[in-house]
Write an enzyme that holds these catalytic residues in place. Structure first.
Site, PDB file in Angstrom:
ATOM      1  CB  ALA A   1      -1.082  -0.337   1.273  1.00 16.22           C
TER       2      ALA A   1
ATOM      3  CD  GLU B   1       5.867  14.362   3.191  1.00 14.25           C
ATOM      4  OE1 GLU B   1       4.891  15.213   2.957  1.00 14.25           O
ATOM      5  OE2 GLU B   1       6.832  14.601   4.171  1.00 14.25           O
TER       6      GLU B   1
HETATM    7  N1  CAA Z   1      -7.840  15.890   2.099  1.00 15.47           N
HETATM    8  C1  CAA Z   1      -9.519  15.343   3.686  1.00 15.47           C
HETATM    9  N2  CAA Z   1      -9.618  14.482   2.806  1.00 15.47           N
HETATM   10  C2  CAA Z   1      -9.511  13.386   1.529  1.00 15.47           C
HETATM   11  C3  CAA Z   1      -8.748  14.229   0.444  1.00 15.47           C
HETATM   12  C4  CAA Z   1      -7.720  16.055   1.042  1.00 15.47           C
HETATM   13  N3  CAA Z   1      -6.414  16.057   0.732  1.00 15.47           N
HETATM   14  N4  CAA Z   1      -8.283  13.437  -0.577  1.00 15.47           N
HETATM   15  C5  CAA Z   1      -9.271  12.705  -0.137  1.00 15.47           C
HETATM   16  N5  CAA Z   1     -10.273  12.969   1.046  1.00 15.47           N
HETATM   17  C6  CAA Z   1     -11.428  12.012   1.528  1.00 15.47           C
HETATM   18  C7  CAA Z   1     -12.531  11.973  -0.233  1.00 15.47           C
HETATM   19  O1  CAA Z   1     -13.362  13.259   0.318  1.00 15.47           O
HETATM   20  C8  CAA Z   1     -13.120  10.885   0.567  1.00 15.47           C
HETATM   21  O2  CAA Z   1     -13.839  10.238   1.743  1.00 15.47           O
HETATM   22  P1  CAA Z   1     -15.345  10.433   1.999  1.00 15.47           P
HETATM   23  O3  CAA Z   1     -15.856   9.524   1.936  1.00 15.47           O
HETATM   24  O4  CAA Z   1     -16.229  10.828   2.873  1.00 15.47           O
HETATM   25  O5  CAA Z   1     -16.498  10.514   0.658  1.00 15.47           O
HETATM   26  C9  CAA Z   1     -11.920  10.321   1.325  1.00 15.47           C
HETATM   27  O6  CAA Z   1     -10.764  10.996   1.689  1.00 15.47           O
HETATM   28  C10 CAA Z   1     -11.290   9.026  -0.487  1.00 15.47           C
HETATM   29  O7  CAA Z   1     -11.055   9.557  -1.436  1.00 15.47           O
HETATM   30  P2  CAA Z   1     -11.098   9.263  -2.674  1.00 15.47           P
HETATM   31  O8  CAA Z   1     -11.269   8.334  -2.896  1.00 15.47           O
HETATM   32  O9  CAA Z   1     -10.255   9.920  -3.529  1.00 15.47           O
HETATM   33  O10 CAA Z   1      -9.052   7.745  -2.017  1.00 15.47           O
HETATM   34  P3  CAA Z   1      -8.142   6.867  -3.154  1.00 15.47           P
HETATM   35  O11 CAA Z   1      -8.318   5.540  -1.904  1.00 15.47           O
HETATM   36  O12 CAA Z   1      -9.038   6.878  -4.318  1.00 15.47           O
HETATM   37  O13 CAA Z   1      -6.928   7.609  -2.731  1.00 15.47           O
HETATM   38  C11 CAA Z   1      -5.175   8.796  -3.064  1.00 15.47           C
HETATM   39  C12 CAA Z   1      -6.917   9.329  -3.156  1.00 15.47           C
HETATM   40  C13 CAA Z   1      -5.107  10.938  -3.401  1.00 15.47           C
HETATM   41  C14 CAA Z   1      -4.857   8.410  -4.720  1.00 15.47           C
HETATM   42  C15 CAA Z   1      -4.550   9.010  -1.230  1.00 15.47           C
HETATM   43  O14 CAA Z   1      -4.388   7.698  -1.469  1.00 15.47           O
HETATM   44  C16 CAA Z   1      -3.526   9.416  -1.923  1.00 15.47           C
HETATM   45  O15 CAA Z   1      -2.496  10.453  -1.599  1.00 15.47           O
HETATM   46  N6  CAA Z   1      -2.183   8.625  -1.949  1.00 15.47           N
HETATM   47  C17 CAA Z   1      -0.644   8.998  -2.118  1.00 15.47           C
HETATM   48  C18 CAA Z   1      -0.262   8.324  -0.996  1.00 15.47           C
HETATM   49  C19 CAA Z   1       0.983   9.023  -0.052  1.00 15.47           C
HETATM   50  O16 CAA Z   1       0.773  10.322   0.041  1.00 15.47           O
HETATM   51  N7  CAA Z   1       1.943   8.315   0.448  1.00 15.47           N
HETATM   52  C20 CAA Z   1       3.008   8.754   0.831  1.00 15.47           C
HETATM   53  C21 CAA Z   1       3.505   8.516   1.860  1.00 15.47           C
HETATM   54  S1  CAA Z   1       3.749   9.082   3.562  1.00 15.47           S
HETATM   55  C22 CAA Z   1       5.537  10.172   3.352  1.00 15.47           C
HETATM   56  O17 CAA Z   1       6.147   9.977   2.409  1.00 15.47           O
HETATM   57  C23 CAA Z   1       6.017  10.309   4.166  1.00 15.47           C
HETATM   58  C24 CAA Z   1       7.743  10.103   4.914  1.00 15.47           C
HETATM   59  O18 CAA Z   1       8.424   9.618   5.017  1.00 15.47           O
HETATM   60  C25 CAA Z   1       8.863  10.906   4.068  1.00 15.47           C
END
Ligand code: CAA
Length: 383
Positions: free
Chosen positions: A130, A363
């Site tokens: 994931a 991120e």
């Molecule tokens: N803020 C708040 N809520 C949000 C949001 C946001 N930016 N984006 C989506 N949501 C909410 C939606 O409104 C939805 O809510 P409801 O069920 O209440 O309607 C819910 O989240 C699900 O939304 P999606 O159906 O759009 O979700 P998805 O499963 O399709 O995934 C995604 C969306 C944008 C792909 C997300 O999974 C994502 O950002 N993935 C990337 C993950 C990531 O950035 N990982 C980084 C790991 S951390 C890291 O790298 C740190 C480190 O160590 C340096």
């Protein structure tokens, strides 16, 4: 560049610049070579207030605006991208969720230590299966009286082996997908919780990146952050903010590469003149400077939108996307301007090139940033 910064913003920028020049720049390449996290420098940054930028004073923080945060991360990353991301994570992915979603007890227990640098934090979302699809995490949290029993594996966790406190995302019911995801604050030393394998990375080598292993780890229910099922929203909101930090880190890396290339082009003589006199070199420098300026402005814009209390998901994704691609492109050009010397470890552009690449990945990969931006712009009505 005059961004009409306030006196307070100029002061914090100057303070970060001074620290970065004196304490980070001289040792950054050595830390990269040794793969050694800058723990001592991190603690000092805590004493100076740079780790509590999103924490109110009553919890030991030095809360300020997001533009100031961006300026700090740019300055630190210009000198040492590893320190830059450690500071960005501590502020936006660890302190901030506790400050925003924590109970009074959680804020009093964790924020003073994290904001002062006595404690190091980690943000544990990613798992082997994931990454981009964060909603499909498998780490389970099963309620058992006053505890949750957490089992699962996190990986690619920045600060994994050195963290005192981790924000951990687990699902209370995988069939609910993102609606089952719940956040927890887990302390180092909790039985059943330990770091696993450490990664050997291409860049930001002075950061620690490791697995986190949970084997029936009993976490008090009082350590749940927010409500059951609220974890995915917390993670994505914090990542919106984190992406501003990655953008600022990318701007810092790119700026350093540009400065090094400019300096080198003015001093390197070929065909009887400094290579900066050749249009081929000038055009590269021009495009580098222009892209960096644009990346910084996008980053500041996202920060301003956050500070205005508006949704800034699109702006943060655009800033991260553009700034990271800028950093990769600019560091590549900086090596090109240095010619063969740029390929050698004695020249800092070699490290900058390796450090820049991760900004396109962590991120949220840039493919995910484009998806996030697409989701936003397709909903917008045109003026
Ligand atoms: N803020 C708040 N809520 C949000 C949001 C946001 N930016 N984006 C989506 N949501 C909410 C939606 O409104 C939805 O809510 P409801 O069920 O209440 O309607 C819910 O989240 C699900 O939304 P999606 O159906 O759009 O979700 P998805 O499963 O399709 O995934 C995604 C969306 C944008 C792909 C997300 O999974 C994502 O950002 N993935 C990337 C993950 C990531 O950035 N990982 C980084 C790991 S951390 C890291 O790298 C740190 C480190 O160590 C340096």
């Amino acid at each position: 560049m005059d961004l009409n910064l306030t006196e307070e913003q100029k002061l914090i920028q100057e303070k970060a610049r001074e620290f970065a020049r004196k304490e980070l720049e001289p040792i950054a390449s050595k830390l990269d070579e040794l793969g050694k996290p800058p723990i001592e420098q991190f603690r000092k940054l805590g004493e100076l207030g740079f780790l509590g930028l999103m924490v109110p004073e009553e919890y030991g923080g030095s809360k300020t605006d997001t533009v100031s945060y961006v300026l700090v991360i740019e300055e630190l990353s210009r000198a040492c991208a590893s320190t830059g991301i450690m500071v960005a994570i501590q502020n936006s992915l660890v302190c901030q969720p506790i400050a925003l979603f924590g109970t009074e007890e959680q804020k009093r227990r964790y924020l003073p230590g994290l904001a002062s640098g006595k404690a190091i934090g980690a943000f544990a979302l990613t798992e082997p299966e994931a990454g981009s699809d964060a909603a499909s995490i498998r780490t389970r949290a099963v309620r058992d009286g006053d505890y949750y029993v957490i089992s699962g594996l996190k990986h690619f966790i920045t600060n994994g082996s050195i963290a005192d406190v981790a924000i951990v995302f687990a699902t209370v019911d995988p069939s609910l997908r993102h609606k089952g995801i719940t956040a927890f604050i887990v302390e180092k030393g909790t039985p059943g919780f330990r770091p696993g394998r450490e990664e050997n990375k291409m860049g930001i080598r002075a950061t620690n990146t490791s697995e986190l292993i949970f084997e029936e780890c009993r976490v008090p229910a009082s350590n749940r952050l927010g409500q059951e099922g609220e974890g995915f929203k917390i993670a994505l909101m914090m990542l919106d903010s984190g992406r501003i930090g990655v953008a600022a880190q990318a701007v810092g890396i790119a700026r350093r590469a540009y400065e090094e290339a400019l300096k080198y082009a003015k001093s390197r003589q070929q065909f009887g003149q400094p290579i900066a006199q050749f249009q081929a070199i000038q055009w590269m420098l021009v495009d580098m400077a222009t892209r960096i300026e644009a990346a910084r402005l996008l980053t500041i814009k996202a920060a301003l939108k956050k500070d205005a209390g508006e949704r800034y998901t699109k702006e943060a994704a655009m800033a991260k996307l553009f700034a990271s691609e800028t950093a990769v492109w600019v560091t590549d050009r900086a090596i090109q301007i240095h010619g063969g010397y740029g390929y050698m470890k004695e020249y800092v552009v070699e490290r900058l090139y390796r450090d820049a690449k991760i900004t396109e990945i962590y991120e949220g990969t840039n493919e995910i940033q484009r998806l996030v931006i697409a989701n936003q712009i397709l909903q917008e009505s045109l003026p």
